[in-house]
Design an enzyme around this catalytic site. Structure first.
Site, PDB file in Angstrom:
ATOM      1  N   CYS A  32       0.831  -1.212   0.000  1.00  0.00           N
ATOM      2  CA  CYS A  32       0.000   0.000   0.000  1.00  0.00           C
ATOM      3  C   CYS A  32       0.866   1.263   0.000  1.00  0.00           C
ATOM      4  CB  CYS A  32      -0.912  -0.052   1.225  1.00  0.00           C
ATOM      5  SG  CYS A  32      -1.737   1.503   1.610  1.00  0.00           S
ATOM      6  N   CYS A  35       0.031   3.902   2.647  1.00  0.00           N
ATOM      7  CA  CYS A  35       0.434   3.400   3.971  1.00  0.00           C
ATOM      8  C   CYS A  35       1.907   3.712   4.216  1.00  0.00           C
ATOM      9  CB  CYS A  35       0.226   1.887   4.082  1.00  0.00           C
ATOM     10  SG  CYS A  35      -1.474   1.356   3.889  1.00  0.00           S
TER      11      CYS A  35
END
Length: 107
Positions: A32, A35
Site C-alpha cells: 500500500c 500506507c
C-alpha cells in the site's frame, strides 16, 4: 529503531484493548503506497506524543482476524482505542499536521 509498536491478531487484545494509554492502530500492508507514505509521520508522532498515546501498526495481510473484526475495507485506516473501546476512525493518508490534529482531538 521503530517507536511504533507492531501488533498482531495474537497480541491485539493485550497491546491495544488492555492498554492503559490510548492506542492509535494503523491498519496497513506492504503493497500500500499511501500506507508507506504516512509511516514516517506516524513514527514522528509516536516520538512526539510518547507517554500520551501509543502508535501501533497492524499488517492486514498477516493479521486478517482483527482487520476483519473491525471491518477494514480500505487502507490505511487509523483507529483510536481508549479504555479498550474504539473511539475514532480515519481512512486514508494525510499530512503529518492533519494526523497529529486528528490524534490529539481523539485522545
Amino acid at each position: 529503531m521503530s517507536v511504533t509498536a507492531k501488533v498482531t491478531d495474537a497480541s491485539f487484545e493485550a497491546d491495544v484493548i488492555n492498554s492503559s494509554e490510548p492506542v492509535v492502530v494503523d491498519f496497513w500492508a506492504e503493497w500500500c503506497g499511501p500506507c508507506r507514505m504516512i509511516a514516517p509521520a506516524l513514527e514522528e508522532i509516536a516520538t512526539e506524543m510518547q507517554g500520551k498515546v501509543k502508535i501501533a501498526k497492524l499488517n492486514v495481510d498477516e493479521n486478517p482476524g482483527v482487520a476483519g473484526k473491525f471491518g477494514i475495507r480500505s487502507i490505511p485506516t487509523l483507529m483510536v482505542f481508549k479504555g479498550g473501546k474504539q473511539v475514532a476512525t480515519k481512512t486514508g493518508a494525510g499530512p503529518k499536521s492533519e494526523l497529529t490534529r486528528w490524534i490529539s482531538a481523539a485522545v
